[in-house]
Design an enzyme around this catalytic site. Structure first.
Site, PDB file in Angstrom:
ATOM      1  N   ARG A 236      -1.839  14.965  12.448  1.00  0.00           N
ATOM      2  CA  ARG A 236      -1.058  14.749  11.213  1.00  0.00           C
ATOM      3  C   ARG A 236      -0.903  16.021  10.369  1.00  0.00           C
ATOM      4  O   ARG A 236      -1.439  16.133   9.267  1.00  0.00           O
ATOM      5  CB  ARG A 236      -1.660  13.616  10.380  1.00  0.00           C
ATOM      6  CG  ARG A 236      -1.504  12.280  11.060  1.00  0.00           C
ATOM      7  CD  ARG A 236      -2.085  11.162  10.264  1.00  0.00           C
ATOM      8  NE  ARG A 236      -1.118  10.507   9.400  1.00  0.00           N
ATOM      9  CZ  ARG A 236      -1.369   9.389   8.735  1.00  0.00           C
ATOM     10  NH1 ARG A 236      -2.533   8.816   8.832  1.00  0.00           N
ATOM     11  NH2 ARG A 236      -0.450   8.844   7.975  1.00  0.00           N
TER      12      ARG A 236
ATOM     13  N   ARG B 193      -8.793  -0.715   3.539  1.00  0.00           N
ATOM     14  CA  ARG B 193      -7.877   0.286   2.973  1.00  0.00           C
ATOM     15  C   ARG B 193      -6.501  -0.311   2.684  1.00  0.00           C
ATOM     16  O   ARG B 193      -5.790   0.166   1.808  1.00  0.00           O
ATOM     17  CB  ARG B 193      -7.685   1.446   3.967  1.00  0.00           C
ATOM     18  CG  ARG B 193      -8.834   2.408   4.048  1.00  0.00           C
ATOM     19  CD  ARG B 193      -8.450   3.621   4.883  1.00  0.00           C
ATOM     20  NE  ARG B 193      -7.112   4.048   4.548  1.00  0.00           N
ATOM     21  CZ  ARG B 193      -6.162   4.357   5.428  1.00  0.00           C
ATOM     22  NH1 ARG B 193      -6.412   4.344   6.709  1.00  0.00           N
ATOM     23  NH2 ARG B 193      -4.964   4.718   5.019  1.00  0.00           N
TER      24      ARG B 193
ATOM     25  N   LYS C  83       0.834  -1.215   0.000  1.00  0.00           N
ATOM     26  CA  LYS C  83       0.000   0.000   0.000  1.00  0.00           C
ATOM     27  C   LYS C  83       0.866   1.262   0.000  1.00  0.00           C
ATOM     28  O   LYS C  83       0.669   2.166  -0.804  1.00  0.00           O
ATOM     29  CB  LYS C  83      -0.912   0.000   1.240  1.00  0.00           C
ATOM     30  CG  LYS C  83      -1.623   1.324   1.480  1.00  0.00           C
ATOM     31  CD  LYS C  83      -2.542   1.279   2.673  1.00  0.00           C
ATOM     32  CE  LYS C  83      -1.956   1.827   3.947  1.00  0.00           C
ATOM     33  NZ  LYS C  83      -1.681   3.275   3.953  1.00  0.00           N
ATOM     34  N   ASN C  84       1.827   1.316   0.898  1.00  0.00           N
ATOM     35  CA  ASN C  84       2.599   2.548   1.028  1.00  0.00           C
ATOM     36  C   ASN C  84       3.608   2.726  -0.107  1.00  0.00           C
ATOM     37  O   ASN C  84       4.237   3.778  -0.204  1.00  0.00           O
ATOM     38  CB  ASN C  84       3.312   2.602   2.390  1.00  0.00           C
ATOM     39  CG  ASN C  84       2.316   2.785   3.515  1.00  0.00           C
ATOM     40  OD1 ASN C  84       1.129   3.005   3.268  1.00  0.00           O
ATOM     41  ND2 ASN C  84       2.785   2.691   4.752  1.00  0.00           N
TER      42      ASN C  84
ATOM     43  N   CYS D 293      -6.918  13.065  11.223  1.00  0.00           N
ATOM     44  CA  CYS D 293      -7.321  11.742  10.787  1.00  0.00           C
ATOM     45  C   CYS D 293      -7.385  10.873  12.022  1.00  0.00           C
ATOM     46  O   CYS D 293      -7.153  11.332  13.127  1.00  0.00           O
ATOM     47  CB  CYS D 293      -6.343  11.178   9.769  1.00  0.00           C
ATOM     48  SG  CYS D 293      -4.922  10.416  10.518  1.00  0.00           S
TER      49      CYS D 293
ATOM     50  N   ASP E 271       3.204   1.023  12.143  1.00  0.00           N
ATOM     51  CA  ASP E 271       2.104   0.300  11.486  1.00  0.00           C
ATOM     52  C   ASP E 271       1.996  -1.154  11.948  1.00  0.00           C
ATOM     53  O   ASP E 271       1.087  -1.863  11.520  1.00  0.00           O
ATOM     54  CB  ASP E 271       2.277   0.341   9.962  1.00  0.00           C
ATOM     55  CG  ASP E 271       1.924   1.692   9.372  1.00  0.00           C
ATOM     56  OD1 ASP E 271       1.414   2.550  10.110  1.00  0.00           O
ATOM     57  OD2 ASP E 271       2.155   1.896   8.156  1.00  0.00           O
TER      58      ASP E 271
HETATM   59  C1  UD1 Z   1       3.389   7.127   6.170  1.00  0.00           C
HETATM   60  C2  UD1 Z   1       2.613   5.849   5.917  1.00  0.00           C
HETATM   61  C3  UD1 Z   1       1.941   5.369   7.199  1.00  0.00           C
HETATM   62  C4  UD1 Z   1       2.966   5.206   8.297  1.00  0.00           C
HETATM   63  C5  UD1 Z   1       3.786   6.490   8.466  1.00  0.00           C
HETATM   64  C6  UD1 Z   1       4.917   6.338   9.456  1.00  0.00           C
HETATM   65  C7  UD1 Z   1       1.980   6.071   3.605  1.00  0.00           C
HETATM   66  C8  UD1 Z   1       0.887   6.251   2.616  1.00  0.00           C
HETATM   67  N1  UD1 Z   1       1.611   6.116   4.905  1.00  0.00           N
HETATM   68  O1  UD1 Z   1       2.450   8.126   6.587  1.00  0.00           O
HETATM   69  O2  UD1 Z   1       1.322   4.104   6.930  1.00  0.00           O
HETATM   70  O3  UD1 Z   1       2.316   4.933   9.517  1.00  0.00           O
HETATM   71  O4  UD1 Z   1       4.361   6.872   7.193  1.00  0.00           O
HETATM   72  O5  UD1 Z   1       5.732   5.283   9.104  1.00  0.00           O
HETATM   73  O6  UD1 Z   1       3.125   5.859   3.248  1.00  0.00           O
HETATM   74  N2  UD1 Z   1       4.445  15.049  10.648  1.00  0.00           N
HETATM   75  C9  UD1 Z   1       4.442  16.388  10.967  1.00  0.00           C
HETATM   76  N3  UD1 Z   1       4.481  17.301   9.957  1.00  0.00           N
HETATM   77  C10 UD1 Z   1       4.522  16.922   8.639  1.00  0.00           C
HETATM   78  C11 UD1 Z   1       4.529  15.556   8.322  1.00  0.00           C
HETATM   79  C12 UD1 Z   1       4.487  14.632   9.335  1.00  0.00           C
HETATM   80  O7  UD1 Z   1       4.407  16.764  12.141  1.00  0.00           O
HETATM   81  O8  UD1 Z   1       4.552  17.820   7.759  1.00  0.00           O
HETATM   82  C13 UD1 Z   1       4.375  14.057  11.735  1.00  0.00           C
HETATM   83  C14 UD1 Z   1       3.074  13.249  11.685  1.00  0.00           C
HETATM   84  O9  UD1 Z   1       2.020  13.936  12.318  1.00  0.00           O
HETATM   85  C15 UD1 Z   1       3.441  11.980  12.380  1.00  0.00           C
HETATM   86  C16 UD1 Z   1       4.913  11.791  11.983  1.00  0.00           C
HETATM   87  O10 UD1 Z   1       5.370  13.071  11.540  1.00  0.00           O
HETATM   88  O11 UD1 Z   1       3.346  12.142  13.771  1.00  0.00           O
HETATM   89  C17 UD1 Z   1       5.126  10.762  10.885  1.00  0.00           C
HETATM   90  O12 UD1 Z   1       4.451  11.143   9.735  1.00  0.00           O
HETATM   91  P1  UD1 Z   1       4.919  10.735   8.264  1.00  0.00           P
HETATM   92  O13 UD1 Z   1       6.225  10.025   8.307  1.00  0.00           O
HETATM   93  O14 UD1 Z   1       4.809  11.957   7.407  1.00  0.00           O
HETATM   94  O15 UD1 Z   1       3.810   9.682   7.874  1.00  0.00           O
HETATM   95  P2  UD1 Z   1       2.885   9.669   6.597  1.00  0.00           P
HETATM   96  O16 UD1 Z   1       3.668   9.963   5.375  1.00  0.00           O
HETATM   97  O17 UD1 Z   1       1.643  10.441   6.860  1.00  0.00           O
END
Ligand code: UD1
Length: 421
Positions: free
Chosen positions: A121, A400, A22-23, A116, A306
């Site tokens: 996030r 999902r 998925k990711n 979410c 995850d």
């Molecule tokens: C991706 C994965 C998700 C996984 C996560 C962490 C996909 C589609 N989803 O989510 O399954 O659980 O990585 O391994 O690949 N954050 C901020 N500011 C930002 C961006 C992120 O504060 O601009 C924080 C988020 O709130 C969270 C943490 O950073 O607490 C990790 O987020 P991130 O690594 O960005 O995860 P996703 O890309 O959303």
């Protein structure tokens, strides 16, 4: 929408093949428009998040065709840079379309994904990085309007946190920008490496994915590409955990062993015997799992957030006390209350991040509700090990990320049915 009905107690035995991740597929689908021509993507998982990404691609004018597990996308017909708000709401990770559309059209309008089920996030890291590449960004009425009337130009970008989505958005935007972009403290997840392979197949010049430092040399144009999506390491981890919690034996094929090391290392600590081969893994569970002193989630190559809920189910039936510390998502623990309905002995700290799990010999079946994707998978695992019947309501979250999970589990001996509502 539906629910899973499970009769617990069957030990799981057998072999399963792991499908595309998925990711991995989601950022690839957000980048297919960059070439303005055809992309052929094999090993596409048929999960609802893939279907939403396809709907987004069609809504902006791309043509798509699914043949078995192969998706063909023609992005030469793209005619819009606006991502429909209702689709963004369905899938938080649609924020990666920001980078794809900005790279292709130098303009994008997308609604703010907002909170979410895992917490607030925010996307501040994404926006800060895109501004450094030269994008003008206006946030108004819940929308993000992003444009680059002047050229996008390469930059040095240090991420305060190795965000997966922010790293991907930078790669997509910088692939067609002028000059060189260097990301430091980049996310090191295997899916970032898969994205690099896909973009380079299109003609991009990217190196370093899988390390904390990624270099993207912007090119003028990209071309047709064909790619096979990497296997889903979290689905693989979930099936290993399913065998472990039922005292079974399982072999998974089509996996990449090193992607699973953070998970298999912890399964070994619970007393499972594991054997890895070139692209398969074999697990044999002990009659009673051992606890894990401390299980702490962190970005790759740490233990994946995850897989945290699924491990909480495992540790709920282990022979002793485990401590689980969630460090990535603030609201990752919605499954705790549901596991407690099944007799799990878990104390959650007031900040919702640390759980003390005292293993009990048996869980009992109950009616529980899935509140998010991995939490839903954890409840299914608990149901497989519980005495009596369990109903896991609200299947949409599980759908999902898992392709008909009930069929895979049935194939290895589980008593589980899916009831459509
Ligand atoms: C991706 C994965 C998700 C996984 C996560 C962490 C996909 C589609 N989803 O989510 O399954 O659980 O990585 O391994 O690949 N954050 C901020 N500011 C930002 C961006 C992120 O504060 O601009 C924080 C988020 O709130 C969270 C943490 O950073 O607490 C990790 O987020 P991130 O690594 O960005 O995860 P996703 O890309 O959303």
């Amino acid at each position: 929408m539906g629910e899973y009905h499970i009769r617990g107690g069957n030990q799981l035995y057998g072999q399963l093949r792991i499908n595309g991740g998925k990711n991995a597929i989601l950022p690839i689908l957000a980048s297919v428009m960059l070439n303005g021509s055809e992309s052929v993507i094999h090993n596409c998982p048929k999960i609802s998040d893939t279907l939403i990404s396809i709907q987004i691609l069609e809504s902006i004018g791309c043509k798509t065709k699914m043949e078995g597990a192969t998706l063909i996308v023609d992005s030469s017909t793209l005619n819009s840079w606006e991502v429909p708000a209702d689709l963004v709401r369905e899938m938080r990770s649609s924020i990666i379309f920001l980078g794809g559309l900005l790279g292709r059209c130098k303009r994008v309008k997308i609604s703010y994904p907002g909170g979410c089920e895992l917490g607030a996030r925010p996307i501040d890291l994404h926006l800060k990085a895109l501004r450094l590449l030269g994008a003008d960004i206006v946030e108004k009425h819940g929308f993000i309007l992003c444009s680059a009337d002047k050229r996008l130009t390469g930059a040095c970008i240090h991420l305060d946190f190795p965000s997966v989505g922010a790293t991907e958005n930078i790669m997509l935007t910088a692939a067609l920008a002028d000059g060189e972009t260097v990301i430091t403290n980049a996310a090191r997840e295997p899916e970032i490496q898969d994205l690099q392979v896909f973009l380079n197949t299109m003609g991009a010049q990217i190196s370093g994915a899988g390390t904390g430092s990624i270099v993207i040399r912007g090119v003028k144009k990209l071309h047709d590409a064909e790619h096979t999506v990497m296997p889903d390491r979290i689905v693989a981890g979930t099936f290993l955990a399913a065998a472990a919690i039922t005292g079974g034996k399982i072999e998974l094929t089509n996996i990449v062993p090193e992607h699973l090391y953070p998970i298999t290392a912890k399964l070994s600590e619970t007393g499972c015997a594991l054997r890895m081969e070139r692209n398969s893994v074999y697990l044999e569970a002990p009659s009673r799992l051992r606890p894990i002193e401390t299980l702490r989630t962190s970005p790759h190559p740490g233990f994946p957030t995850d897989m945290q809920p699924q491990f909480m189910s495992l540790l709920s039936v282990a022979n002793g006390v485990s401590v689980i510390n969630e460090t990535v998502f603030e609201s990752r623990n919605k499954h705790v209350a549901e596991l407690k309905r099944m007799g799990a002995d878990i104390i959650l700290s007031s900040d919702g991040l640390t759980s003390v799990v005292k293993g009990t010999p048996k869980l009992n079946g109950a009616i529980v509700e899935s509140k998010d994707l991995r939490g839903g998978a954890a409840l299914i695992l608990a149901g497989l090990a519980a005495e009596g019947s369990t109903v896991v309501m609200n299947s949409k979250h599980v759908e999902r990320g898992y392709e008909q999970i009930e069929e895979s589990l049935k194939a290895i001996g589980a008593d589980i049915t899916f009831r459509k509502l």
